[in-house]
Write an enzyme that holds these catalytic residues in place. Structure first.
Site, PDB file in Angstrom:
ATOM      1  N   ASP A  78     -19.615  14.000  -2.615  1.00 29.41           N
ATOM      2  CA  ASP A  78     -19.910  14.552  -3.925  1.00 29.41           C
ATOM      3  C   ASP A  78     -20.974  13.764  -4.649  1.00 29.41           C
ATOM      4  O   ASP A  78     -20.745  12.621  -5.039  1.00 29.41           O
ATOM      5  CB  ASP A  78     -18.620  14.550  -4.759  1.00 29.41           C
ATOM      6  CG  ASP A  78     -18.828  15.273  -6.059  1.00 29.41           C
ATOM      7  OD1 ASP A  78     -19.265  16.426  -6.020  1.00 29.41           O
ATOM      8  OD2 ASP A  78     -18.573  14.675  -7.113  1.00 29.41           O
ATOM      9  N   GLY A 129     -24.879  21.306 -13.621  1.00 26.56           N
ATOM     10  CA  GLY A 129     -24.988  21.295 -15.077  1.00 26.56           C
ATOM     11  C   GLY A 129     -24.090  22.195 -15.901  1.00 26.56           C
ATOM     12  O   GLY A 129     -24.226  22.202 -17.120  1.00 26.56           O
ATOM     13  N   GLY A 181     -17.887  12.526 -18.556  1.00 28.59           N
ATOM     14  CA  GLY A 181     -18.694  12.899 -17.407  1.00 28.59           C
ATOM     15  C   GLY A 181     -18.855  11.678 -16.520  1.00 28.59           C
ATOM     16  O   GLY A 181     -18.911  10.550 -17.021  1.00 28.59           O
ATOM     17  N   MET A 182     -18.930  11.877 -15.210  1.00 33.34           N
ATOM     18  CA  MET A 182     -19.036  10.726 -14.321  1.00 33.34           C
ATOM     19  C   MET A 182     -20.445  10.142 -14.341  1.00 33.34           C
ATOM     20  O   MET A 182     -20.673   9.080 -13.789  1.00 33.34           O
ATOM     21  CB  MET A 182     -18.611  11.097 -12.892  1.00 33.34           C
ATOM     22  CG  MET A 182     -17.132  11.439 -12.756  1.00 33.34           C
ATOM     23  SD  MET A 182     -15.981  10.373 -13.674  1.00 33.34           S
ATOM     24  CE  MET A 182     -16.442   8.740 -13.144  1.00 33.34           C
ATOM     25  N   CYS A 202     -21.231  17.706 -19.259  1.00 28.57           N
ATOM     26  CA  CYS A 202     -22.500  17.492 -18.548  1.00 28.57           C
ATOM     27  C   CYS A 202     -23.688  17.612 -19.486  1.00 28.57           C
ATOM     28  O   CYS A 202     -23.710  18.492 -20.350  1.00 28.57           O
ATOM     29  CB  CYS A 202     -22.706  18.569 -17.489  1.00 28.57           C
ATOM     30  SG  CYS A 202     -21.417  18.607 -16.283  1.00 28.57           S
ATOM     31  N   GLY A 239     -17.174  23.606 -12.348  1.00 30.01           N
ATOM     32  CA  GLY A 239     -17.639  23.350 -13.715  1.00 30.01           C
ATOM     33  C   GLY A 239     -17.834  24.614 -14.528  1.00 30.01           C
ATOM     34  O   GLY A 239     -18.106  25.693 -13.995  1.00 30.01           O
ATOM     35  N   GLY A 287     -22.530  24.029  -8.451  1.00 34.10           N
ATOM     36  CA  GLY A 287     -22.586  23.841  -9.900  1.00 34.10           C
ATOM     37  C   GLY A 287     -23.504  22.689 -10.253  1.00 34.10           C
ATOM     38  O   GLY A 287     -23.204  21.547  -9.930  1.00 34.10           O
ATOM     39  N   GLY A 314     -12.482  20.402 -14.584  1.00 37.60           N
ATOM     40  CA  GLY A 314     -12.363  19.067 -15.162  1.00 37.60           C
ATOM     41  C   GLY A 314     -11.764  19.133 -16.552  1.00 37.60           C
ATOM     42  O   GLY A 314     -10.577  18.868 -16.760  1.00 37.60           O
TER      43      GLY A 314
HETATM   44  P1  XMP Z   1     -15.654  21.177 -16.471  1.00 40.15           P
HETATM   45  O1  XMP Z   1     -16.489  22.221 -17.152  1.00 40.15           O
HETATM   46  O2  XMP Z   1     -14.466  21.750 -15.804  1.00 40.15           O
HETATM   47  O3  XMP Z   1     -16.621  20.591 -15.316  1.00 40.15           O
HETATM   48  O4  XMP Z   1     -15.326  20.049 -17.402  1.00 40.15           O
HETATM   49  C1  XMP Z   1     -16.222  19.610 -14.385  1.00 40.15           C
HETATM   50  C2  XMP Z   1     -17.391  19.278 -13.475  1.00 40.15           C
HETATM   51  O5  XMP Z   1     -18.464  18.664 -14.194  1.00 40.15           O
HETATM   52  C3  XMP Z   1     -19.294  17.941 -13.280  1.00 40.15           C
HETATM   53  N1  XMP Z   1     -19.581  16.625 -13.855  1.00 40.15           N
HETATM   54  C4  XMP Z   1     -20.764  16.259 -14.384  1.00 40.15           C
HETATM   55  N2  XMP Z   1     -21.939  16.928 -14.487  1.00 40.15           N
HETATM   56  N3  XMP Z   1     -22.879  15.064 -15.637  1.00 40.15           N
HETATM   57  C5  XMP Z   1     -23.010  16.306 -15.096  1.00 40.15           C
HETATM   58  O6  XMP Z   1     -24.089  16.905 -15.209  1.00 40.15           O
HETATM   59  C6  XMP Z   1     -21.723  14.331 -15.562  1.00 40.15           C
HETATM   60  O7  XMP Z   1     -21.632  13.209 -16.076  1.00 40.15           O
HETATM   61  C7  XMP Z   1     -20.610  14.971 -14.901  1.00 40.15           C
HETATM   62  N4  XMP Z   1     -19.342  14.549 -14.629  1.00 40.15           N
HETATM   63  C8  XMP Z   1     -18.740  15.598 -14.006  1.00 40.15           C
HETATM   64  C9  XMP Z   1     -18.520  17.833 -11.995  1.00 40.15           C
HETATM   65  O8  XMP Z   1     -19.099  18.727 -11.080  1.00 40.15           O
HETATM   66  C10 XMP Z   1     -17.109  18.239 -12.408  1.00 40.15           C
HETATM   67  O9  XMP Z   1     -16.316  18.711 -11.364  1.00 40.15           O
END
Ligand code: XMP
Length: 481
Positions: free
Chosen positions: A248, A300, A387-388, A305, A339, A298, A361
């Site tokens: 990932d 963004g 966000g990671m 994100c 996402g 996905g 998430g």
């Molecule tokens: P949701 O909308 O369910 O999305 O909160 C979870 C997904 O967001 C992604 N993700 C990130 N995308 N910057 C990004 O652009 C980040 O810091 C980040 N952290 C997580 C990831 O695909 C997750 O499953």
């Protein structure tokens, strides 16, 4: 420049209601393929993020029929231990029960109980023969913790044991007759070969819809990256029987991901491998050619994100899912729509657009099972979500990896975050959130006249809406108390 194609988000479309033969939501089947060989009872995956999925979330997800992917922002041994906790959470027979020796000190037994997070240890001698059993109650109040375990354990002659091939029904009878809660299994030579616990048996009967492996253990996945210790990490996770590995990274249509996918596949030909994230048919096909068993889609759309704002890159998630799914379905490879799920309607739209499962998430970060405690602000309860690629997550990761110890300020100034840290509303249990999500999906399937998710993909017709349509879709012109 060529004409710029339009990319749509979930909010830009609605499913057109169609004639249906579905009379009750219970009639529809929401089971789904996570990857080439792994099937789930519900099409929901919890995100591999450090504020979403560790073992507690993964256990709740699998009990509900989905799966959790343990995040990789932990040292290798800790991530492997999280996988182990899930695999041991609920199996009919525990193959290798945690054990100590009769001559071990009480202090050592307590340490083991703490490390393994269990209340009972089997006591076995050097030949593997069962000598007794020791529980927290036997050792907790021992004054002298240097004494050997054998001085406080319940010895073999006071234990009820069963044969290695005991059936579920017979085990249930023994629990009821003998009023015990642990049944060690021993072979004809008295060697310990397994353990059954009353609690696991009860849970199994309470959760017939759980997602399980062939040996009756809960399913769990785990994430790896593409630099540093990823092969060592993969080995440790597979050693604990992780059911899927997820390679990932934010921009998954990269040569690094393709090389790592091939390397992992070459070393473990049987591994169930997912990779991502991509947002195009080309990205999907390149990952499929590298040998993956599912593709995560996905770029963004996630609720925490900022990639699209910071990097200017991404594809509207509805379009990304539709295009990637069309490419992947030609190869019989499932898509995970990752996402941007804000409500059950988005889950339904993702499935109807061709996704096999969704990764979530934010909607799960507010539950009891996500890591961390709820906090209260102005009388309302929240949990942390980040966000990671947020500033705090990136700095924590760099600190842990000791890339540049002792230079916090410099780290902070050269990080370009692509995610945010935030609070999400506390939502109660994962079970409650999933009940609402899957209930909405069942309803959406009924509107499409579909009894299965594949049938919904075949039948679904979408209509594009305007901003006036979106306003009309939400509650409007009413006041809330
Ligand atoms: P949701 O909308 O369910 O999305 O909160 C979870 C997904 O967001 C992604 N993700 C990130 N995308 N910057 C990004 O652009 C980040 O810091 C980040 N952290 C997580 C990831 O695909 C997750 O499953």
């Amino acid at each position: 420049m060529d004409e710029i194609p339009l990319s749509l988000s979930y909010d830009d479309v609605l499913l057109v209601p169609q004639r249906t033969a579905v009379r009750s939501r219970k009639q529809v089947d929401v089971s789904a393929q996570l990857s080439r060989h792994v099937r789930l009872q519900i099409p929901v995956v919890s995100a591999n993020m450090d504020t979403v999925t560790e073992s507690t979330m993964a256990i709740a997800m699998a009990r509900a029929g989905g799966i959790g992917i343990i995040h990789r922002f932990l040292p290798v041994e800790q991530q492997a231990a999280e996988v182990r906790r899930v695999k041991r959470a609920e199996n009919f027979v525990i193959d290798q029960p945690y054990a100590c020796r009769p001559t071990d000190s009480i202090a050592h037994a307590l340490d083991l109980m703490h490390d393994y997070d269990v209340g009972t240890l089997m006591v076995v001698d050097s030949t593997g023969t069962l000598a007794g059993m020791v529980g927290t109650r036997d050792v907790q109040f021992a004054r002298d913790r240097t004494r050997p375990v054998e001085s406080v354990m319940r010895p073999l002659d006071r234990l009820v044991v069963g044969p290695p091939d005991v059936s579920t029904d017979r085990a249930a009878e023994i629990f009821a007759e003998q009023k015990i809660d642990k049944l060690p299994l021993v072979d004809t030579q008295g060697r310990l070969v397994g353990l059954i616990t009353a609690r696991d048996m009860l849970r199994i009967s309470e959760n017939p819809g759980a997602a399980k492996d062939r040996r009756g253990r809960l399913l769990v996945g785990a994430a790896i990256g593409v630099i540093g210790d990823y092969m060592e990490r993969a080995a440790a996770l597979l050693e604990q029987d992780a059911d899927v590995l997820v390679i990932d990274i934010a921009h998954g249509h990269s040569e690094q991901v393709i090389e790592v996918a091939k390397e992992v596949r070459a070393r473990w030909p049987q591994v169930e491998l997912i990779a991502g994230n991509v947002a195009t048919a080309e990205g999907t096909l390149d990952l499929i050619a590298a040998g993956v068993d599912a593709v995560k889609v996905g770029v963004g759309p996630g609720s925490a994100c900022t990639t699209r704002i910071v990097a200017g890159a991404g594809v509207g998630q509805f379009t990304a899912v539709s295009e990637c799914a069309r490419a992947a379905r030609a190869h019989n490879i499932p898509i995970i729509a990752d996402g941007g799920i804000k409500a059950s309607g988005d889950l339904t739209k993702a499935m109807a657009a061709g996704a096999h499962t969704v990764m979530i998430g934010g909607m799960l970060a507010g539950t009891d099972e996500s890591p961390g405690r709820p906090l209260t602000r102005r009388g309302r309860r929240y949990k942390h979500y980040r966000g990671m690629a947020s500033l705090a997550a990136t700095v924590d990761r760099r600190k842990r990896e000791r890339l540049d110890p002792g230079a916090d300020d410099e780290w902070v100034s050269d990080v370009v975050p692509e995610g945010v840290e935030a609070l999400v509303a506390y939502r109660g249990s994962t079970h409650e959130v999933l009940t609402q999500l899957v209930g909405g999906l069942r309803s959406g399937m009924s509107y499409c006249g579909a009894f299965t998710l594949d049938e919904m993909y075949e039948k679904a017709r979408f209509t594009r809406i305007t901003s006036a349509g979106l306003r009309e879709s939400h509650p409007h012109d009413v006041e809330f108390d």
